[in-house]
Design an enzyme around this catalytic site. Structure first.
Site, PDB file in Angstrom:
ATOM      1  N   CYS A 115       0.870  -1.192   0.000  1.00  0.00           N
ATOM      2  CA  CYS A 115       0.000   0.000   0.000  1.00  0.00           C
ATOM      3  C   CYS A 115       0.897   1.229   0.000  1.00  0.00           C
ATOM      4  CB  CYS A 115      -0.942  -0.016   1.210  1.00  0.00           C
ATOM      5  SG  CYS A 115      -0.082  -0.021   2.793  1.00  0.00           S
ATOM      6  N   GLY A 116       0.499   2.290   0.683  1.00  0.00           N
ATOM      7  CA  GLY A 116       1.316   3.491   0.743  1.00  0.00           C
ATOM      8  C   GLY A 116       2.467   3.386   1.721  1.00  0.00           C
TER       9      GLY A 116
END
Length: 283
Positions: free
Chosen positions: A239-240
């Site tokens: 993800c981030g």
């Protein structure tokens, strides 16, 4: 089928005063979003809940955001939250399914299997008119011994090698516009795009925004298969910054796919200016 990591508000309401049930608020927000999660916690939290700060329970020597700490530090930090190895840990967040799964996977990775997530989080709890408290809970410290299972986590070096081998599927939990490189990243100096070969299952597709509860199993399965994910082949979530990837990890776990791994550095590491090659556009 593995034990469902989720517990209902009804279950927690019946057990919240049990001596060996310990509740943690693991809420998290992206950089720059106010009020801070800790301030939200101080304003309103479940009765007796201490605050699990994903930025505090991390490797402070690493410049990347909230990377996994050592087993020694995790044990110390969790013990200071009043939790022992004999306790059932129940994690929740504000109800947006962002951070409680990250904390849940950390507990599993550090050898504590008796950990659950409150389905719907604080959002559902409050919608049902259940009691909340304000102020900080400071539990009496306990002894918590942690042992690290590296099989549950991946490094950038492993993911770089995987771009060539494609031995593991990489699934990215970010929104499609970030994954495809059409939107800027929330962290400064990070390129836009995704790991070559990755698939995209935005984490918010996996829960009901109105209630904060996770979607039914058939909906979870459809979200992955429609994104081209093979549920019978190895999977790494990303993800981030290694937080919302946990939502994918949780959904897969609920589908009986328990042997996945999480890329801890995620896009905040891969997307750096001098990082590995990136891809843009749809998966």
């Amino acid at each position: 089928m593995a034990t469902d990591p989720l517990v209902s508000t009804e279950w927690l309401a019946a057990h919240i005063n049990d001596a060996n049930v310990k509740v943690l608020d693991a809420s998290f927000k992206l950089p720059g979003v106010l009020p801070l999660p800790k301030d939200d916690y101080l304003a309103a939290h479940l009765p007796g809940a201490a605050f699990f700060d994903v930025d505090a329970v991390s490797d402070h020597s690493n410049p990347l955001p909230h990377m996994y700490p050592s087993a020694e530090q995790f044990g110390r930090d969790i013990g200071n939250l009043g939790i022992s190895n004999a306790d059932t840990v129940v994690l929740y967040d504000a109800g947006g399914w962002v951070a409680a799964p990250r904390a849940w996977w950390m507990f599993l990775a550090f050898g504590h299997g008796n950990v659950r997530i409150l389905n719907g989080g604080l959002k559902k709890w409050r919608a049902e008119g259940r009691a909340v408290e304000s102020g900080e809970v400071k539990p009496k410290p306990e002894t918590f011994k942690a042992s690290y299972d590296s099989n549950r986590v991946r490094s950038m070096q492993q993911l770089v090698a995987n771009v060539e081998s494609r031995a593991e599927q990489v699934i990215d939990a970010r929104a499609a516009d970030r994954f495809e490189g059409r939107a800027p990243e929330p962290r400064a100096g990070i390129r836009s795009g995704h790991i070559p070969g990755a698939r995209n299952v935005p984490y918010n597709q996996l829960f009901d925004a109105a209630t904060g509860t996770m979607k039914p199993l058939e909906d979870l399965r459809a979200a992955f298969t429609s994104a081209g994910v093979k549920l019978d082949a190895p999977i790494v979530t990303s993800c981030g910054s290694g937080v919302s990837a946990g939502v994918l990890t949780l959904a897969l776990y609920r589908l009986g796919i328990t042997e996945t791994a999480l890329y801890d550095g995620s896009w905040s590491e891969w997307g750096q200016e001098k990082g590995p090659p990136i891809a843009t556009g749809p998966a």
